[in-house]
Design a protein around this motif. Structure first.
Motif, PDB file in Angstrom:
ATOM      1  N   GLU A 174     -11.776  16.876 -18.167  1.00  0.00           N
ATOM      2  CA  GLU A 174     -10.318  16.832 -18.335  1.00  0.00           C
ATOM      3  C   GLU A 174      -9.843  18.212 -18.781  1.00  0.00           C
ATOM      4  OE1 GLU A 174      -7.081  16.408 -17.803  1.00  0.00           O
ATOM      5  OE2 GLU A 174      -7.730  14.316 -17.726  1.00  0.00           O
ATOM      6  N   THR A 176      -6.839  19.593 -17.367  1.00  0.00           N
ATOM      7  CA  THR A 176      -5.525  19.768 -16.744  1.00  0.00           C
ATOM      8  C   THR A 176      -4.565  20.641 -17.564  1.00  0.00           C
ATOM      9  OG1 THR A 176      -5.857  17.492 -15.994  1.00  0.00           O
ATOM     10  CG2 THR A 176      -3.722  18.509 -15.515  1.00  0.00           C
ATOM     11  N   ALA A 200       0.793  14.175 -15.086  1.00  0.00           N
ATOM     12  CA  ALA A 200      -0.440  14.338 -15.858  1.00  0.00           C
ATOM     13  C   ALA A 200      -0.187  14.053 -17.330  1.00  0.00           C
ATOM     14  CB  ALA A 200      -0.987  15.748 -15.669  1.00  0.00           C
ATOM     15  N   GLN A 201       0.882  14.640 -17.863  1.00  0.00           N
ATOM     16  CA  GLN A 201       1.166  14.479 -19.293  1.00  0.00           C
ATOM     17  C   GLN A 201       1.479  13.036 -19.651  1.00  0.00           C
ATOM     18  OE1 GLN A 201       3.935  17.683 -19.467  1.00  0.00           O
ATOM     19  NE2 GLN A 201       2.683  18.869 -20.902  1.00  0.00           N
ATOM     20  N   LEU A 204      -1.815  11.148 -19.696  1.00  0.00           N
ATOM     21  CA  LEU A 204      -2.627  11.531 -20.858  1.00  0.00           C
ATOM     22  C   LEU A 204      -2.067  10.898 -22.139  1.00  0.00           C
ATOM     23  CD1 LEU A 204      -3.267  15.297 -19.954  1.00  0.00           C
ATOM     24  CD2 LEU A 204      -5.026  13.523 -20.157  1.00  0.00           C
ATOM     25  N   ALA A 210      -5.661  12.499 -16.612  1.00  0.00           N
ATOM     26  CA  ALA A 210      -4.480  13.091 -15.977  1.00  0.00           C
ATOM     27  C   ALA A 210      -4.394  12.683 -14.512  1.00  0.00           C
ATOM     28  CB  ALA A 210      -4.536  14.604 -16.093  1.00  0.00           C
TER      29      ALA A 210
END
Ligand code: FE
Ligand code: ZN
Length: 239
Positions: A174, A176, A200-201, A204, A210
């Motif tokens: 991970e 990203t 992605a955020q 997460l 992500a």
């Protein structure tokens, strides 16, 4: 067709992803790059699954450290590149480039991608549109070139880019958010990169990986895949 469960290992330090995959028809399961034993056993127990195979993308310890203990625990076979025979712990089944391996009724093609290491391979399940990329391709970045040359890595990236755009890829770490600044810089804050990062955020923040993202999204947002030519790729490597 396979089901895929990502398993975060070495959380907070190396943030490895191992994956538990299960062939839907036969219920035969395999582990990809078992980084450490604890989190993997927890998931397998919760799902009452005994994996029959361990598939390794390359020899690095953070991808193979669980091999021997899990092999003992589940009596499973360790699978990897024949070129890594002497370097992958407990290897039982050696694969050749281009070979097709079966997890139950799911076919998996072995794609050789030298660069991060010599002997690194990808596992490509065309029917499931799933590609396991180890330390060759991450979200918005690529793996360090430790054993191969930049040219080998470039050629490996071109192989990945030639696969169908709707293929989802599953990386070995991970990374990203670490890669975000660079991606935004090279894309000049392109809208699609911003959207990628938002997705992605939000995943997460929910405790999810992500990804997965498609190779199409990656080709447009990852500065190493979007590099127009080898010269630009080299420039970006020295960012
Ligand atoms: Fe590695
Ligand atoms: Zn790694």
């Amino acid at each position: 067709m396979i089901n895929i469960t990502p398993i975060l290992c070495r959380a907070g330090t190396m943030d490895n992803y191992s994956y538990l995959i299960t062939d839907k028809q036969s219920n035969i399961s395999a582990l990809i790059d078992p980084s450490e034993v604890g989190p993997i056993v927890t998931v397998c127990q919760a799902k009452s699954i005994k994996p029959q195979y361990i598939l390794n993308t390359h020899h690095h310890f953070d991808h193979t450290d669980g091999n021997l203990e899990l092999k003992k625990l589940y009596n499973c076979k360790v699978v990897g590149n024949e070129e890594d025979k002497s370097r992958i712990r407990g290897l039982d089944i050696s694969l050749k480039k281009g070979e097709i391996f079966h997890i139950g009724s799911s076919q998996c093609q072995i794609i050789s991608v030298d660069g991060h290491t010599i002997g690194h391979i990808l596992y490509y399940f065309a029917d499931s549109k799933a590609l396991f990329t180890g330390d060759t391709l991450f979200n918005l970045c690529i793996g360090g070139i430790f054993e191969g040359t930049p040219e080998q890595m470039w050629n490996s990236i071109q192989k990945i880019k030639s696969l169908p755009e709707d293929t989802l890829f599953y990386p070995g770490h991970e990374y990203t958010l670490h890669a975000a600044r660079e991606a935004l810089y090279f894309s000049q804050n392109d809208k699609e990169v911003q959207k990628y990062l938002q997705t992605a955020q939000s995943r997460l923040a929910q405790g999810l990986p992500a990804g997965p993202f498609t190779l199409g999204e990656e080709k447009r947002c990852n500065p190493y895949l979007s590099a127009a030519n080898y010269e630009e790729f080299l420039q970006r490597l020295n960012y």
